[in-house]
Design a protein around this motif. Structure first.
Motif, short mmCIF file in Angstrom:
data_model
loop_
_atom_site.label_atom_id
_atom_site.label_comp_id
_atom_site.label_asym_id
_atom_site.label_seq_id
_atom_site.Cartn_x
_atom_site.Cartn_y
_atom_site.Cartn_z
N THR A 191 41.53 88.73 -31.39
CA THR A 191 42.96 88.40 -31.26
C THR A 191 43.24 87.20 -32.17
O THR A 191 42.39 86.33 -32.32
CB THR A 191 43.28 88.02 -29.80
N ALA A 192 44.43 87.18 -32.75
CA ALA A 192 44.83 86.02 -33.56
C ALA A 192 44.66 84.75 -32.74
O ALA A 192 45.13 84.66 -31.60
CB ALA A 192 46.28 86.17 -34.00
N ALA A 193 43.96 83.77 -33.30
CA ALA A 193 43.63 82.55 -32.57
C ALA A 193 44.85 81.66 -32.39
O ALA A 193 45.79 81.70 -33.19
CB ALA A 193 42.55 81.79 -33.32
N PRO A 194 44.86 80.82 -31.34
CA PRO A 194 45.94 79.85 -31.17
C PRO A 194 46.08 78.99 -32.44
O PRO A 194 45.08 78.56 -33.02
CB PRO A 194 45.47 78.99 -29.99
N TYR A 195 47.31 78.78 -32.84
CA TYR A 195 47.70 77.91 -33.96
C TYR A 195 47.42 78.50 -35.34
O TYR A 195 47.67 77.84 -36.34
CB TYR A 195 47.05 76.52 -33.85
N THR A 196 46.89 79.73 -35.42
CA THR A 196 46.66 80.28 -36.75
C THR A 196 47.99 80.59 -37.44
O THR A 196 48.95 81.04 -36.81
CB THR A 196 45.78 81.55 -36.71
N LEU A 197 48.03 80.34 -38.76
CA LEU A 197 49.14 80.82 -39.58
C LEU A 197 48.99 82.34 -39.72
O LEU A 197 47.87 82.86 -39.71
CB LEU A 197 49.10 80.19 -40.97
N ARG A 198 50.11 83.04 -39.86
CA ARG A 198 50.06 84.50 -40.01
C ARG A 198 50.52 84.90 -41.42
O ARG A 198 51.27 84.17 -42.07
CB ARG A 198 50.98 85.19 -38.98
N ALA A 199 50.07 86.06 -41.85
CA ALA A 199 50.45 86.59 -43.17
C ALA A 199 51.81 87.28 -43.04
O ALA A 199 51.91 88.50 -42.99
CB ALA A 199 49.39 87.57 -43.65
N ARG A 200 52.85 86.46 -42.93
CA ARG A 200 54.22 86.97 -42.80
C ARG A 200 55.04 86.45 -43.99
O ARG A 200 54.55 85.66 -44.78
CB ARG A 200 54.87 86.48 -41.49
N ALA A 201 56.30 86.83 -44.05
CA ALA A 201 57.15 86.34 -45.16
C ALA A 201 57.29 84.82 -45.11
O ALA A 201 57.36 84.15 -46.13
CB ALA A 201 58.52 87.00 -45.10
N GLU A 202 57.32 84.26 -43.90
CA GLU A 202 57.42 82.81 -43.70
C GLU A 202 56.11 82.31 -43.08
O GLU A 202 55.39 83.10 -42.47
CB GLU A 202 58.57 82.51 -42.72
#
Length: 293
Positions: free
Chosen positions: A230-241
């Motif tokens: 699962t995406a870890a707490p506080y990770t940045l995501r590969a999104r437009a922003e």
């Protein structure tokens, strides 16, 4: 020339700092590194001792995006690695144990994904997770309704839930549990997802079938499986922003009427940590872990 930076006595080559990774806001790779450096004390305890899967996006979210589970080529010898059992045979994976390792990993430009177990006890979960994923036109506002139901239901079993945004469209629910096999936590989570669907049949879905998804919240219980992450707490995501998987208060969940209320970018996180501390800190306290019924 790639600038060499020293981090706690480790030499790091940090590259392409001017490169824009988030075109919608002009957010650069240097800003990504700055983000992780400023919240390192908060994020590291959530990563420590958990084998790391990297979802890399070195040219930003519009470029190639790929998953890396094995130790990447060129990993410095001082980065901790460990052997992890896998169905296709054992593999070596990275552990992000300290600030130099975090900065080295952030320089790869990656989302951080972790399993619900720690390296010493593979397949024995200390976390329970639900990934609430809205099928449009449903939004995170609908996920909040489902999250509140699950929070109540977990409380009946003596389990305390905490929420964070996925950093995408949904919401993650996490709880600290006493060490339990991943099979058992998956079974328990699936049972609750089925109950939620029974209680809110027009809103909730416990099966992944795409055809059933529009307008409903898929309660993904499957990330409790030992091989899932699962995406870890506080990770940045590969999104437009530069969106972050950000811990939120239950008041924020209850008060959410528009999706924008639960959208947090890198710049929002420092001030939130100052105001609230780490909202997921109880997950790190073994004393607050509860047995599954």
């Amino acid at each position: 020339m790639t600038p060499i930076t020293e981090v706690e006595g480790r030499r790091l080559a940090l590259s392409n700092l001017e490169k824009v990774l988030y075109p919608a806001s002009g957010f650069t790779k240097g800003e990504v590194l700055h983000y992780y450096a400023t919240i390192a004390d908060t994020v590291l305890p959530h990563l420590r001792d958990r084998p790391m899967s990297f979802l890399r996006y070195p040219d930003g979210p519009d470029g190639q995006v790929f998953f890396v589970k094995n130790v990447p080529p060129g990993t410095p010898e001082w980065v901790t690695t460990a052997q992890v059992p896998r169905s296709e045979g054992p593999a070596r994976m990275v552990l992000v144990q300290d600030l130099p390792s975090l900065m080295w990993a952030a320089n790869l430009v990656t989302e951080f994904h972790t399993p619900q177990w720690r390296i010493g006890t593979p397949g024995v979960a200390d976390r329970l997770v639900f990934d609430l994923d809205p099928g449009p036109p449903a939004t995170v506002v609908d996920c909040c309704r489902v999250a509140l139901w699950l929070r109540e239901r977990l409380a009946q079993d003596g389990v305390e839930a905490f929420a964070k945004t996925s950093g995408s469209k949904g919401l993650h629910l996490l709880a600290a549990v006493r060490p339990t096999s991943s099979e058992r936590t998956s079974e328990y989570a699936k049972g609750l997802a089925v109950e939620a669907e029974r209680a809110m049949p027009r809103l909730v879905l416990h099966r992944m079938a795409r055809s059933l998804r529009p307008g409903k919240v898929f309660v993904d219980w499957s990330q409790n499986a030992a091989r899932k992450t699962t995406a870890a707490p506080y990770t940045l995501r590969a999104r437009a922003e530069p969106m972050v998987s950000a811990p939120v208060t239950w008041e924020e969940v209850e008060g959410c009427r528009v999706p924008e209320r639960l959208e947090f970018r890198a710049a929002d996180i420092g001030p939130r940590v100052q105001d609230f501390g780490d909202l997921l800190a109880p997950l790190l306290d073994a004393g607050s872990a509860r047995p599954l019924p």
